[in-house]
Design an enzyme around this catalytic site. Structure first.
Site, PDB file in Angstrom:
ATOM      1  CG  ASP A 120      40.472  49.515  47.435  1.00 35.98           C
ATOM      2  OD1 ASP A 120      39.942  50.583  47.854  1.00 35.98           O
ATOM      3  OD2 ASP A 120      39.868  48.430  47.563  1.00 35.98           O
ATOM      4  N   GLY A 127      47.943  41.875  42.243  1.00 39.86           N
ATOM      5  CA  GLY A 127      48.663  40.479  42.620  1.00 39.86           C
ATOM      6  C   GLY A 127      48.119  40.066  44.084  1.00 39.86           C
ATOM      7  CG  ASN A 156      38.306  42.095  44.966  1.00 43.06           C
ATOM      8  OD1 ASN A 156      38.939  42.552  43.684  1.00 43.06           O
ATOM      9  ND2 ASN A 156      38.587  40.980  45.660  1.00 43.06           N
TER      10      ASN A 156
END
Length: 416
Positions: free
Chosen positions: A304, A279, A246
């Site tokens: 996060d 997920g 990410n």
């Protein structure tokens, strides 16, 4: 399942007690074990037969059959929860978030900031310092502002900037010695100086929100590891990678980018990679692949998490950005993912569901982050002499009981 009120009160009053079940610690599973807690510390972990006679009269808590006993979880990338957003600089809201997270099983955490104006950053640091002084948080993580515009994710692009040594000095001063980690993009001019200063001050450089190529990534992480080793601080073990995959370009066979370098160096033990295994941010197969490629000892599970964690869908803030949460997924108005809404215990459970062995998943949320922040002698494992941070879960990894410094914590104030 949660402990009955009378059980919690008895434990809190006695201060010394036994827990029996399967112990998961340091990547190992110990069946039919007991954990003895006295005066906020762990006195013994192992078979009941090895329990010292002086500990045999401790009160034994009545846990559900099949209970598993874990070290308190450690989240080194967490922006808030229960309506509290660490970047806003609201001290009371931050305390509410910390209390929720402790009760959810995250007994140690770094409060993460996001990219913002200089004044907002310094104000947020000032609001978090007292929490660190009191030991409610283990320190502060600054996600930015020296990040890539091309890979800013949910970071507000208005406040991104090239590395600025003067601003970094202001951030370090405002943190009052509590800055523990900073995310930076290695391709930006001046990033080497940032890494050098962080390492010298015992702060973990965390590479992320980057558009760098594989060579630049590898060079920066290797330099960071060498500088940390030579710093003489003796606390920070190695650099990290902020939420691998990410905030960076995807792996491509002709343009491997930062992902390839991060995986290679994590496999070598030079760096540790964060995974948001909730997920949403990563497919379960990706999570399992990383554990099998680099080993649990080189993975740090993180959330996060942002203010919506523990609360219903709706509209929330993440620093200067407005966030909408629908189906427990947080996004900016343009659809960009904007942090997580899972607790770290949720992340551990989903990591296990992805096919990772329970002991390995627990290690990545306990012993590994403890070493990253230099606290491995006190937290992150269940061993005699360690702080009595303990999470008891049932067969499905549902929370049963949480101890922090030997004190029992009730349910989170808002539902998980």
């Amino acid at each position: 399942m949660t402990p009955q009120p009378e059980l919690k009160q008895q434990a809190a009053d006695s201060g010394s007690y036994l827990l029996a079940g399967t112990v998961l610690t340091d990547g190992m599973s110990l069946d039919n074990a007991v954990v003895a807690v006295t005066e906020g510390r762990i006195a013994y972990v192992g078979p009941r037969a090895g329990l010292d006679v002086s500990l045999t009269d401790l009160e034994e808590l009545d846990l559900p059959p099949g209970s598993m006993i874990l070290p308190g979880l450690i989240d080194i990338h967490c922006h808030g929860a229960a309506g509290g957003d660490f970047p806003t600089g609201d001290s009371q809201a931050a305390r509410t978030a910390v209390d929720f997270l402790h009760r959810s099983g995250t007994t140690t955490l770094l409060a993460s900031l996001v990219t913002a104006s200089r004044d907002d950053l310094l104000r947020a640091l000032g609001a978090l310092r007292p929490l660190a002084d009191e030991g409610l948080i283990a320190g502060i993580h600054s996600e930015g502002p020296f990040l890539s515009h091309a890979r800013c994710g949910a970071q507000d692009p208005r406040f991104l900037r090239d590395p600025d040594v003067e601003l970094l000095g202001d951030i370090l001063d405002a943190a009052g010695g509590h800055l523990r980690s900073m995310t930076y993009a290695p391709e930006l001019p001046g990033s080497d100086a940032v890494v050098q200063i962080l390492a010298k001050r015992g702060v973990t450089p965390s590479l992320g929100h980057t558009d760098a190529d594989a060579r630049t990534t590898a060079a920066s992480l290797t330099e960071a590891a060498e500088l940390l080793a030579a710093s003489g601080q003796g606390t920070v073990s190695r650099p990290t990678v902020t939420h691998l995959f990410n905030g960076m370009p995807p792996l491509h066979h002709r343009s491997p980018g930062p992902v390839a370098a991060c995986l290679r160096l994590a496999g070598a033990g030079t760096a540790a990679v964060e995974l948001i295994a909730d997920g949403v941010h990563l497919d379960p197969e990706t999570v399992r692949m990383v554990f099998e490629l680099v080993g649990a000892g080189n993975v740090v599970l993180v959330t996060d998490s942002m203010a919506a964690t523990g609360l219903p869908d709706g509209h929330y803030e993440l620093g200067p950005q407005s966030v909408s949460v629908s189906g427990a997924v947080a996004r900016l108005s343009d659809g960009t993912l904007a942090g997580g809404t899972a607790t770290l215990l949720d992340v551990v459970r989903r990591t296990i569901d992805a096919g990772v062995e329970p002991a390995a998943a627990v290690k990545a949320a306990t012993a590994v982050p403890a070493a990253i922040i230099g606290r491995q002698q006190d937290i992150g494992s269940l061993r005699a002499g360690m702080r009595a941070d303990v999470v008891v879960v049932d067969r499905n990894f549902g929370r049963v009981l949480v101890l922090r410094e030997g004190r029992t914590l009730g349910r989170p104030a808002v539902g998980l």
